[in-house]
Write a protein that holds these residues in place. Structure first.
Motif, PDB file in Angstrom:
ATOM      1  N   MET A 166      45.412   2.381  -0.675  1.00  0.00           N
ATOM      2  CA  MET A 166      45.724   3.598  -0.846  1.00  0.00           C
ATOM      3  C   MET A 166      46.392   4.318   0.337  1.00  0.00           C
ATOM      4  SD  MET A 166      42.564   6.123  -1.591  1.00  0.00           S
ATOM      5  CE  MET A 166      43.250   7.641  -1.497  1.00  0.00           C
ATOM      6  N   THR A 167      47.093   5.426  -0.016  1.00  0.00           N
ATOM      7  CA  THR A 167      47.647   6.254   1.269  1.00  0.00           C
ATOM      8  C   THR A 167      47.404   7.616   0.999  1.00  0.00           C
ATOM      9  OG1 THR A 167      49.366   6.546   2.423  1.00  0.00           O
ATOM     10  CG2 THR A 167      49.967   6.806   0.181  1.00  0.00           C
ATOM     11  N   LEU A 168      47.471   8.536   1.963  1.00  0.00           N
ATOM     12  CA  LEU A 168      47.349   9.864   1.815  1.00  0.00           C
ATOM     13  C   LEU A 168      48.471  10.543   1.967  1.00  0.00           C
ATOM     14  CD1 LEU A 168      44.223  10.111   4.406  1.00  0.00           C
ATOM     15  CD2 LEU A 168      44.075   9.982   1.832  1.00  0.00           C
ATOM     16  N   THR A 169      48.950  12.077   1.485  1.00  0.00           N
ATOM     17  CA  THR A 169      50.240  12.614   1.721  1.00  0.00           C
ATOM     18  C   THR A 169      50.713  12.670   2.912  1.00  0.00           C
ATOM     19  OG1 THR A 169      48.902  14.681   1.441  1.00  0.00           O
ATOM     20  CG2 THR A 169      49.871  13.799  -0.417  1.00  0.00           C
ATOM     21  N   THR A 170      50.025  12.936   3.925  1.00  0.00           N
ATOM     22  CA  THR A 170      50.207  12.722   5.442  1.00  0.00           C
ATOM     23  C   THR A 170      49.003  12.269   6.113  1.00  0.00           C
ATOM     24  OG1 THR A 170      49.199  15.154   5.871  1.00  0.00           O
ATOM     25  CG2 THR A 170      51.539  15.330   5.133  1.00  0.00           C
ATOM     26  N   PRO A 171      49.419  11.582   7.200  1.00  0.00           N
ATOM     27  CA  PRO A 171      48.452  11.094   8.267  1.00  0.00           C
ATOM     28  C   PRO A 171      47.333  11.928   8.599  1.00  0.00           C
ATOM     29  CG  PRO A 171      50.521  10.120   8.779  1.00  0.00           C
ATOM     30  CD  PRO A 171      50.656  11.564   7.928  1.00  0.00           C
ATOM     31  N   ASN A 172      47.382  13.143   8.966  1.00  0.00           N
ATOM     32  CA  ASN A 172      46.756  14.180   9.235  1.00  0.00           C
ATOM     33  C   ASN A 172      46.035  15.180   7.871  1.00  0.00           C
ATOM     34  OD1 ASN A 172      48.930  15.730   8.882  1.00  0.00           O
ATOM     35  ND2 ASN A 172      48.941  16.605  10.770  1.00  0.00           N
ATOM     36  N   CYS A 173      46.150  14.526   6.759  1.00  0.00           N
ATOM     37  CA  CYS A 173      45.680  15.106   5.575  1.00  0.00           C
ATOM     38  C   CYS A 173      44.359  15.686   5.764  1.00  0.00           C
ATOM     39  CB  CYS A 173      45.877  14.098   4.599  1.00  0.00           C
ATOM     40  SG  CYS A 173      44.988  14.722   3.021  1.00  0.00           S
ATOM     41  N   PRO A 174      43.892  16.824   5.215  1.00  0.00           N
ATOM     42  CA  PRO A 174      42.709  17.586   5.253  1.00  0.00           C
ATOM     43  C   PRO A 174      41.605  16.825   4.983  1.00  0.00           C
ATOM     44  CG  PRO A 174      44.402  19.157   4.194  1.00  0.00           C
ATOM     45  CD  PRO A 174      45.055  17.960   4.695  1.00  0.00           C
ATOM     46  N   VAL A 175      41.700  15.803   3.769  1.00  0.00           N
ATOM     47  CA  VAL A 175      40.694  15.220   3.335  1.00  0.00           C
ATOM     48  C   VAL A 175      40.758  13.729   3.665  1.00  0.00           C
ATOM     49  CG1 VAL A 175      40.411  16.714   1.023  1.00  0.00           C
ATOM     50  CG2 VAL A 175      42.129  14.709   1.254  1.00  0.00           C
ATOM     51  N   ALA A 176      41.456  13.397   4.613  1.00  0.00           N
ATOM     52  CA  ALA A 176      41.363  12.019   5.271  1.00  0.00           C
ATOM     53  C   ALA A 176      40.088  11.221   5.215  1.00  0.00           C
ATOM     54  CB  ALA A 176      42.236  11.915   6.623  1.00  0.00           C
ATOM     55  N   GLU A 177      39.121  11.936   5.670  1.00  0.00           N
ATOM     56  CA  GLU A 177      37.658  11.525   5.947  1.00  0.00           C
ATOM     57  C   GLU A 177      36.915  11.568   4.486  1.00  0.00           C
ATOM     58  OE1 GLU A 177      36.424  10.353   8.441  1.00  0.00           O
ATOM     59  OE2 GLU A 177      38.535  10.780   9.471  1.00  0.00           O
ATOM     60  N   THR A 178      37.188  12.385   3.604  1.00  0.00           N
ATOM     61  CA  THR A 178      36.296  12.506   2.317  1.00  0.00           C
ATOM     62  C   THR A 178      36.875  11.861   1.228  1.00  0.00           C
ATOM     63  OG1 THR A 178      37.352  14.681   1.817  1.00  0.00           O
ATOM     64  CG2 THR A 178      35.357  14.413   3.083  1.00  0.00           C
ATOM     65  N   LEU A 179      38.223  11.906   1.049  1.00  0.00           N
ATOM     66  CA  LEU A 179      39.006  11.424  -0.274  1.00  0.00           C
ATOM     67  C   LEU A 179      38.810   9.817  -0.397  1.00  0.00           C
ATOM     68  CD1 LEU A 179      40.732  12.190  -2.758  1.00  0.00           C
ATOM     69  CD2 LEU A 179      42.497  11.702  -1.347  1.00  0.00           C
ATOM     70  N   PRO A 180      38.732   8.956   0.707  1.00  0.00           N
ATOM     71  CA  PRO A 180      38.368   7.726   0.281  1.00  0.00           C
ATOM     72  C   PRO A 180      37.109   7.375  -0.045  1.00  0.00           C
ATOM     73  CG  PRO A 180      39.854   7.987   2.447  1.00  0.00           C
ATOM     74  CD  PRO A 180      39.331   9.113   1.937  1.00  0.00           C
ATOM     75  N   LEU A 181      36.224   8.203   0.515  1.00  0.00           N
ATOM     76  CA  LEU A 181      34.741   7.923   0.321  1.00  0.00           C
ATOM     77  C   LEU A 181      34.516   8.292  -1.103  1.00  0.00           C
ATOM     78  CD1 LEU A 181      32.961   9.251   3.319  1.00  0.00           C
ATOM     79  CD2 LEU A 181      33.222   7.045   2.836  1.00  0.00           C
ATOM     80  N   GLU A 182      35.187   9.377  -1.465  1.00  0.00           N
ATOM     81  CA  GLU A 182      35.043   9.764  -2.850  1.00  0.00           C
ATOM     82  C   GLU A 182      35.504   8.794  -4.231  1.00  0.00           C
ATOM     83  OE1 GLU A 182      36.494  13.390  -6.239  1.00  0.00           O
ATOM     84  OE2 GLU A 182      37.144  13.167  -4.240  1.00  0.00           O
ATOM     85  N   VAL A 183      36.689   8.203  -3.456  1.00  0.00           N
ATOM     86  CA  VAL A 183      37.335   6.865  -4.281  1.00  0.00           C
ATOM     87  C   VAL A 183      36.340   5.929  -4.430  1.00  0.00           C
ATOM     88  CG1 VAL A 183      39.256   5.266  -4.506  1.00  0.00           C
ATOM     89  CG2 VAL A 183      39.714   7.561  -3.969  1.00  0.00           C
TER      90      VAL A 183
END
Length: 107
Positions: A51-68
Protein backbone atom coordinates in the motif's frame (compact mmCIF):
# COMPACT_ATOMS: atom_id res chain seq x y z
CA UNK A 1 -11.77 -30.78 10.25
CA UNK A 2 -10.64 -27.26 9.48
CA UNK A 3 -12.60 -25.06 7.11
CA UNK A 4 -10.97 -24.74 3.71
CA UNK A 5 -11.22 -21.34 2.12
CA UNK A 6 -9.79 -20.47 -1.25
CA UNK A 7 -7.48 -17.53 -1.66
CA UNK A 8 -9.96 -15.64 -3.88
CA UNK A 9 -12.65 -15.87 -1.20
CA UNK A 10 -10.17 -14.82 1.48
CA UNK A 11 -9.04 -11.95 -0.76
CA UNK A 12 -12.64 -10.71 -0.88
CA UNK A 13 -12.87 -10.86 2.92
CA UNK A 14 -9.62 -8.89 3.19
CA UNK A 15 -10.92 -6.22 0.79
CA UNK A 16 -14.11 -5.97 2.88
CA UNK A 17 -11.95 -5.37 5.99
CA UNK A 18 -9.85 -2.77 4.13
CA UNK A 19 -13.06 -0.92 3.24
CA UNK A 20 -13.67 -0.36 6.97
CA UNK A 21 -10.44 1.63 7.38
CA UNK A 22 -10.58 5.35 6.62
CA UNK A 23 -7.97 7.98 6.02
CA UNK A 24 -8.61 10.37 8.93
CA UNK A 25 -8.41 13.47 6.72
CA UNK A 26 -10.56 12.20 3.84
CA UNK A 27 -14.02 10.66 4.42
CA UNK A 28 -13.32 7.71 2.09
CA UNK A 29 -11.97 4.26 2.90
CA UNK A 30 -8.37 3.43 1.99
CA UNK A 31 -9.39 0.84 -0.62
CA UNK A 32 -11.60 3.25 -2.60
CA UNK A 33 -8.94 5.96 -2.21
CA UNK A 34 -6.57 3.73 -4.16
CA UNK A 35 -4.05 3.38 -1.33
CA UNK A 36 -4.03 -0.43 -1.62
CA UNK A 37 -1.82 -1.47 -4.53
CA UNK A 38 -1.93 -5.25 -4.06
CA UNK A 39 -3.00 -8.02 -1.68
CA UNK A 40 -1.06 -11.28 -1.75
CA UNK A 41 -2.32 -14.45 -0.05
CA UNK A 42 -0.13 -17.55 -0.04
CA UNK A 43 -1.21 -21.17 0.41
CA UNK A 44 -0.62 -20.89 4.18
CA UNK A 45 -3.04 -17.91 4.36
CA UNK A 46 -0.25 -15.48 5.16
CA UNK A 47 -1.16 -12.07 3.77
CA UNK A 48 1.06 -9.32 2.42
CA UNK A 49 -0.45 -5.96 1.56
CA UNK A 50 1.35 -3.47 -0.63
CA UNK A 51 0.00 0.00 0.00
CA UNK A 52 0.89 3.65 -0.16
CA UNK A 53 -0.05 6.83 1.67
CA UNK A 54 -1.44 10.03 0.20
CA UNK A 55 1.91 11.73 0.95
CA UNK A 56 5.23 10.51 2.36
CA UNK A 57 4.78 12.79 5.39
CA UNK A 58 1.18 11.66 5.99
CA UNK A 59 0.22 12.25 9.65
CA UNK A 60 -0.89 8.59 9.99
CA UNK A 61 2.24 7.10 8.40
CA UNK A 62 3.03 5.29 11.66
CA UNK A 63 -0.46 4.21 12.69
CA UNK A 64 -2.36 3.43 9.47
CA UNK A 65 -0.19 0.46 8.36
CA UNK A 66 -0.48 -1.01 11.87
CA UNK A 67 -4.25 -0.61 11.79
CA UNK A 68 -4.39 -2.36 8.40
CA UNK A 69 -2.19 -5.20 9.65
CA UNK A 70 -4.18 -5.69 12.88
CA UNK A 71 -7.60 -5.64 11.19
CA UNK A 72 -6.49 -8.13 8.50
CA UNK A 73 -4.96 -10.39 11.17
CA UNK A 74 -8.31 -10.34 13.00
CA UNK A 75 -9.82 -12.51 10.25
CA UNK A 76 -9.91 -16.10 11.53
CA UNK A 77 -8.59 -17.51 8.24
CA UNK A 78 -5.51 -15.25 8.20
CA UNK A 79 -2.43 -16.76 9.83
CA UNK A 80 -0.24 -13.67 9.55
CA UNK A 81 -0.29 -10.25 7.91
CA UNK A 82 2.41 -7.86 6.80
CA UNK A 83 2.02 -4.39 5.34
CA UNK A 84 4.64 -2.92 3.05
CA UNK A 85 4.54 0.80 2.30
CA UNK A 86 5.73 1.99 -1.09
CA UNK A 87 5.75 5.34 -2.84
CA UNK A 88 6.43 3.83 -6.26
CA UNK A 89 4.25 4.82 -7.98
CA UNK A 90 3.29 7.81 -5.87
CA UNK A 91 -0.39 8.15 -5.02
CA UNK A 92 -2.42 10.53 -7.18
CA UNK A 93 -6.12 11.34 -7.29
CA UNK A 94 -6.39 9.26 -10.49
CA UNK A 95 -6.00 6.13 -8.32
CA UNK A 96 -9.30 6.82 -6.56
CA UNK A 97 -12.35 4.79 -7.54
CA UNK A 98 -15.36 6.46 -9.15
CA UNK A 99 -17.15 5.95 -5.82
CA UNK A 100 -14.44 7.88 -3.95
CA UNK A 101 -14.44 10.71 -6.50
CA UNK A 102 -18.22 10.94 -6.26
CA UNK A 103 -18.07 11.00 -2.44
CA UNK A 104 -15.55 13.85 -2.57
CA UNK A 105 -17.55 15.82 -5.15
CA UNK A 106 -14.96 15.38 -7.89
CA UNK A 107 -17.42 14.02 -10.49
Amino acid sequence: MSENIDTAELGEKIVNVLKTIYDPEIPVDIYELGLIYDVFVNEDNDVKILMTLTTPNCPVAETLPLEVEEKVKSLDEVKGAEVEITFDPPWTQELMSEEAKLELGML
